[in-house]
Motif scaffolding. Structure first.
Motif, PDB file in Angstrom:
ATOM      1  N   VAL A  50       0.853  -1.186   0.000  1.00 56.26           N
ATOM      2  CA  VAL A  50       0.000   0.000   0.000  1.00 56.26           C
ATOM      3  C   VAL A  50       0.895   1.244   0.000  1.00 56.26           C
ATOM      4  O   VAL A  50       1.970   1.231   0.604  1.00 56.26           O
ATOM      5  CB  VAL A  50      -0.926   0.039   1.249  1.00 56.26           C
ATOM      6  N   VAL A  51       0.453   2.301  -0.693  1.00 47.99           N
ATOM      7  CA  VAL A  51       1.193   3.567  -0.691  1.00 47.99           C
ATOM      8  C   VAL A  51       0.340   4.651  -0.032  1.00 47.99           C
ATOM      9  O   VAL A  51      -0.836   4.796  -0.370  1.00 47.99           O
ATOM     10  CB  VAL A  51       1.543   4.018  -2.135  1.00 47.99           C
ATOM     11  N   PHE A  52       0.908   5.371   0.924  1.00 54.15           N
ATOM     12  CA  PHE A  52       0.295   6.598   1.443  1.00 54.15           C
ATOM     13  C   PHE A  52       0.982   7.723   0.691  1.00 54.15           C
ATOM     14  O   PHE A  52       2.197   7.903   0.823  1.00 54.15           O
ATOM     15  CB  PHE A  52       0.580   6.790   2.938  1.00 54.15           C
ATOM     16  N   SER A  73       1.700  -0.905 -12.174  1.00 52.03           N
ATOM     17  CA  SER A  73       1.224  -1.571 -10.954  1.00 52.03           C
ATOM     18  C   SER A  73      -0.161  -1.110 -10.514  1.00 52.03           C
ATOM     19  O   SER A  73      -0.537   0.048 -10.706  1.00 52.03           O
ATOM     20  CB  SER A  73       2.207  -1.309  -9.812  1.00 52.03           C
ATOM     21  N   ASN A  74      -0.903  -2.042  -9.901  1.00 56.96           N
ATOM     22  CA  ASN A  74      -2.206  -1.721  -9.328  1.00 56.96           C
ATOM     23  C   ASN A  74      -2.135  -1.592  -7.811  1.00 56.96           C
ATOM     24  O   ASN A  74      -3.143  -1.686  -7.136  1.00 56.96           O
ATOM     25  CB  ASN A  74      -3.222  -2.805  -9.687  1.00 56.96           C
ATOM     26  N   MET A  75      -0.937  -1.409  -7.269  1.00 58.30           N
ATOM     27  CA  MET A  75      -0.815  -1.333  -5.814  1.00 58.30           C
ATOM     28  C   MET A  75      -1.757  -0.254  -5.271  1.00 58.30           C
ATOM     29  O   MET A  75      -1.854   0.832  -5.842  1.00 58.30           O
ATOM     30  CB  MET A  75       0.638  -1.044  -5.401  1.00 58.30           C
ATOM     31  N   PRO A  76      -2.482  -0.553  -4.170  1.00 63.40           N
ATOM     32  CA  PRO A  76      -3.409   0.440  -3.636  1.00 63.40           C
ATOM     33  C   PRO A  76      -2.701   1.720  -3.205  1.00 63.40           C
ATOM     34  O   PRO A  76      -1.647   1.664  -2.562  1.00 63.40           O
ATOM     35  CB  PRO A  76      -4.033  -0.258  -2.424  1.00 63.40           C
ATOM     36  N   ALA A  97      -5.883   6.537  -7.999  1.00 62.60           N
ATOM     37  CA  ALA A  97      -5.791   6.370  -6.537  1.00 62.60           C
ATOM     38  C   ALA A  97      -7.000   5.571  -6.062  1.00 62.60           C
ATOM     39  O   ALA A  97      -8.036   5.539  -6.723  1.00 62.60           O
ATOM     40  CB  ALA A  97      -5.755   7.733  -5.856  1.00 62.60           C
ATOM     41  N   ASP A  98      -6.854   4.902  -4.919  1.00 65.11           N
ATOM     42  CA  ASP A  98      -7.923   4.057  -4.405  1.00 65.11           C
ATOM     43  C   ASP A  98      -8.775   4.750  -3.358  1.00 65.11           C
ATOM     44  O   ASP A  98      -9.940   4.419  -3.179  1.00 65.11           O
ATOM     45  CB  ASP A  98      -7.337   2.780  -3.795  1.00 65.11           C
ATOM     46  N   ASP A  99      -8.172   5.668  -2.636  1.00 71.37           N
ATOM     47  CA  ASP A  99      -8.883   6.328  -1.543  1.00 71.37           C
ATOM     48  C   ASP A  99      -8.164   7.644  -1.252  1.00 71.37           C
ATOM     49  O   ASP A  99      -7.076   7.880  -1.764  1.00 71.37           O
ATOM     50  CB  ASP A  99      -8.860   5.413  -0.305  1.00 71.37           C
TER      51      ASP A  99
END
Ligand code: CA
Length: 235
Positions: A50-52, A73-76, A97-99
């Motif tokens: 996960v990436v912040f 990449s699809n990393m969140p 971005a996911d969130d």
């Protein structure tokens, strides 16, 4: 020991240290990046779970970083931004971005979002393992993708074709915030304002059929979009 590895991209030392300390306390593994160059380097060489991502960085704009990571990449990616404007969040979400989280934020809130992403990752892994079954299960909701039917418990949901398409789109992206523009483009092939108005209507009728007082599957992000939540299974 928590096996998830988090990449923290933040140029503001106090905030970076606060997040790092909290991750350490919770036994997460983490990497730190102070700018965009470091972020891309760390993301590509360590492939974190996960990436912040802080949007306002000294060298590369956060949205640009999302676009670059999404090339491979699809990393969140959870965006953390001081910008309270909806347009910035929408731009980041549309870039992949996911969130998102708006500063100032509480560490509890950040970890709640992180847990949502962890459930999403677990779900995606389970999904790819059971790819052939083509059945989506979330709490009492079951979508038989091959048959094109959706059930809540033992009862079939009587959905219109658009409601069903909407439900599938949200289900396929469980845990991820989808913008109005993204959804309308997927459902109607365009993102006119009239489509966004229709989307509200279809979403309301879908929720009426799907949800009750006890359970809420779809989260509304006012002015931004919608997200399907992972509901805990009963019993
Ligand atoms: Ca910043």
């Amino acid at each position: 020991m928590n096996k998830f590895q988090i990449l923290v991209v933040e140029d503001d030392p106090p905030i970076r240290n606060l997040i790092a300390t909290t991750l350490k306390t919770h036994d997460y593994k983490y990497l730190l990046a102070r700018n965009g160059e470091e972020a891309i380097l760390q993301a590509s060489s360590h492939n974190p779970d996960v990436v912040f991502l802080d949007l306002g960085l000294p060298d590369i704009d956060g949205v640009e970083i999302i676009k670059r990571i999404r090339e491979w990449s699809n990393m969140p990616i959870i965006v953390i931004s001081a910008r309270s404007e909806d347009e910035d969040k929408i731009e980041a979400l549309d870039a992949g971005a996911d969130d998102y989280l708006t500063k100032p934020f509480s560490v509890e809130e950040l970890f709640a979002r992180l847990r949502v992403m962890q459930r999403r990752i677990t779900l995606l892994k389970a999904d790819s393992e059971m790819n052939e079954s083509a059945v989506y299960v979330n709490g009492e909701l079951r979508i038989d993708l091959a048959a094109g039917c959706a059930y809540k418990g033992n009862e079939e949901l009587k959905l219109t074709p658009i409601e069903y398409k909407l439900l599938c789109l949200l289900a396929q992206n469980t845990g991820k915030v989808l913008t109005h523009k993204y959804i309308t483009q997927k459902i109607w092939g365009s993102a006119w304002d009239t489509n966004i108005a229709s989307l509200r209507v279809f979403m309301a009728t879908l929720r009426k059929k799907l949800e009750d007082d006890k359970v809420s599957y779809i989260q509304t992000h006012v002015g931004i979009g919608y997200r399907m939540l992972k509901v805990d299974a009963k019993e």
